[in-house]
Design an enzyme around this catalytic site. Structure first.
Site, PDB file in Angstrom:
ATOM      1  CD  GLU A  50     -24.630 -25.516   6.437  1.00  0.00           C
ATOM      2  OE1 GLU A  50     -23.641 -25.089   7.050  1.00  0.00           O
ATOM      3  OE2 GLU A  50     -25.310 -26.490   6.829  1.00  0.00           O
ATOM      4  CB  SER A  53     -25.087 -31.218  -3.224  1.00  0.00           C
ATOM      5  OG  SER A  53     -25.095 -29.815  -3.431  1.00  0.00           O
ATOM      6  CD  GLU A  61     -18.871 -13.876   4.133  1.00  0.00           C
ATOM      7  OE1 GLU A  61     -19.770 -14.760   4.091  1.00  0.00           O
ATOM      8  OE2 GLU A  61     -17.750 -14.091   4.606  1.00  0.00           O
ATOM      9  CB  CYS A  92     -14.389 -18.603   2.316  1.00  0.00           C
ATOM     10  SG  CYS A  92     -15.625 -18.348   1.015  1.00  0.00           S
TER      11      CYS A  92
END
Length: 138
Positions: A50, A53, A61, A92
């Protein structure tokens, strides 16, 4: 039916769960691990990373794929994706499109913390995908 043996699936599951330990997720506290198997049997681990921003974050993945591609691998059999919960998570949309670059027949294992899993094939998760085969010839 999987192209992998039960031992190969178990190895992917183990490495996916292990990869969660490297997650950098101070904002969401949602650790994700991935393990990607190349056609020649090498496994690359990835975790989510992470960023303050938010938009600069990268999924587990894609981390695994980038590591593998940066070492010369372009053909893959399967990826396992895990989190800390007994809740099957799937890649996702961005990850699905990213993986599609390397083949629609990629097996994906959604792994729970208790090692149970579900299996899917990328083509089923991303129907009508746009990929390299859709690019105009030179």
């Amino acid at each position: 039916m999987s192209a992998l043996t039960n031992d190969q699936i178990e190895e992917l599951i183990t490495q996916s769960l292990e990869a969660r330990n490297f997650s950098y997720s101070p904002y969401s506290k949602f650790r994700v691990g991935a393990a990607l198997r190349t056609v020649d049997g090498k496994i690359y681990q990835g975790c989510n990373v992470e960023n303050a921003s938010y938009g600069g974050a990268i999924c587990a993945e894609r981390t695994a794929f980038v590591k593998a591609v940066s070492e010369g691998h372009l053909r893959f059999l399967a990826i396992a994706v895990s989190c800390d919960f007994n809740q099957y998570i799937s890649p996702c949309g961005i990850c699905r499109q990213f993986m599609n670059e390397f083949g629609k027949n990629l097996e994906i294992f959604f792994v729970n913390a208790d090692r149970t899993y579900k299996r899917a094939v990328l083509a089923d998760l991303l129907p009508y995908a746009f990929g390299p085969e859709d690019m105009p010839s030179k």
